[in-house]
Design an enzyme around this catalytic site. Structure first.
Site, PDB file in Angstrom:
ATOM      1  N   ASP A  81      -4.069  -5.296   8.283  1.00  0.00           N
ATOM      2  CA  ASP A  81      -2.855  -5.259   9.096  1.00  0.00           C
ATOM      3  C   ASP A  81      -2.987  -6.277  10.217  1.00  0.00           C
ATOM      4  OD1 ASP A  81      -2.006  -3.242   7.478  1.00  0.00           O
ATOM      5  OD2 ASP A  81      -2.067  -1.667   8.993  1.00  0.00           O
ATOM      6  N   ASP A 133       8.020   5.080   3.946  1.00  0.00           N
ATOM      7  CA  ASP A 133       7.215   5.572   5.053  1.00  0.00           C
ATOM      8  C   ASP A 133       7.829   6.888   5.514  1.00  0.00           C
ATOM      9  OD1 ASP A 133       5.688   3.236   4.915  1.00  0.00           O
ATOM     10  OD2 ASP A 133       7.101   2.174   6.195  1.00  0.00           O
TER      11      ASP A 133
END
Length: 249
Positions: free
Chosen positions: A8, A134
């Site tokens: 990330d 998500d």
């Protein structure tokens, strides 16, 4: 079930967030290029890269990030702020193996239809598009997990399937970055509802014991990040596991 290591990126740094909160980040003292090379040199051939700035509409990382990605032979699953058909096309043409679409697919009712039509004549397109879901308490979140959607989780899965998309990356936000175990019950519900989906699990994996638990179910792959950076799962363990799981990815 294949293990996909995660990287990330936020402000050009390798980080992990806790529960998707940009204010709860852990920054790691390693460059993006070094992290990719570490995976490559240890036999990893597939990585998951998320541009967290891109998820908020800031593409300042993208130029330098793509210069690094172009130099690797590994397959890259990439996401973060992808809002247009042109972006998807450019990423695939640039050699990205899989493109993750999230916010735009949720907020723009026509986007998935347009994406389906744009790639319908291209071989294996559906395998190269990943639908990000998500979830927090079974509510779909988007825009870097800052907004909530009224669309019900299973209804959204059904809509995507009807348009030809079957590969889903599902992250339980309550688990993400906490090293407290994966969202097994959520994944079981998704697979019971739609057994044909190719599910990528994400969030909460803390050890190989969590991997063993997820592998009891027909989950195609699992994204692992913080557990690697915190030395709870070694790259050698990932390599050994993946040698047995190549057919499932």
């Amino acid at each position: 079930m294949y293990i996909i290591p995660a990287i990330d990126i936020l402000d050009g740094k390798v980080v992990r967030l806790r529960e998707g909160d940009y204010n709860q980040k852990t920054e790691y003292d390693v460059s993006i290029a070094d992290m990719i090379e570490k995976y490559r040199s240890n036999g990893t051939d597939f990585i998951h890269i998320i541009d967290l700035n891109g998820a908020k509409g800031d593409f300042s990382n993208q130029k330098s990030l793509f210069e690094i990605i172009k130099k690797t032979e590994m397959k890259v699953q990439y996401g973060g702020g992808i809002r247009t058909i042109e972006q998807v096309t450019n990423l695939l043409d640039a050699g990205i193996h899989r493109v993750i679409v999230g916010t735009q697919a949720i907020t723009n009712p026509d986007f998935l239809q347009q994406l389906s039509e744009a790639f319908a004549k291209k071989d294996d397109y559906a395998n190269r598009i990943v639908i990000a879901i998500d979830v927090l308490d079974e509510v779909i979140k988007y825009s870097g997990w800052m907004e909530s959607s009224p669309i019900k989780l299973m209804d959204y899965v059904d809509k995507c399937l009807a348009l030809g998309f079957f590969r889903f990356l599902c992250t339980d936000i309550s688990k993400d970055g906490k090293l407290g175990g994966a969202a097994v019950e959520l994944y079981k519900k998704l697979l019971e509802h739609s057994p044909m989906i190719k599910l990528i699990a994400s969030g909460g994996v803390s050890s190989m014991e969590d991997i063993y638990e997820l592998a009891k179910y027909p989950i195609r792959s699992v994204v692992v990040g913080k557990a690697i950076y915190e030395d709870r799962i070694t790259i050698e363990e990932i390599k050994e596991w993946n040698l047995k799981a190549l057919s499932s990815i």
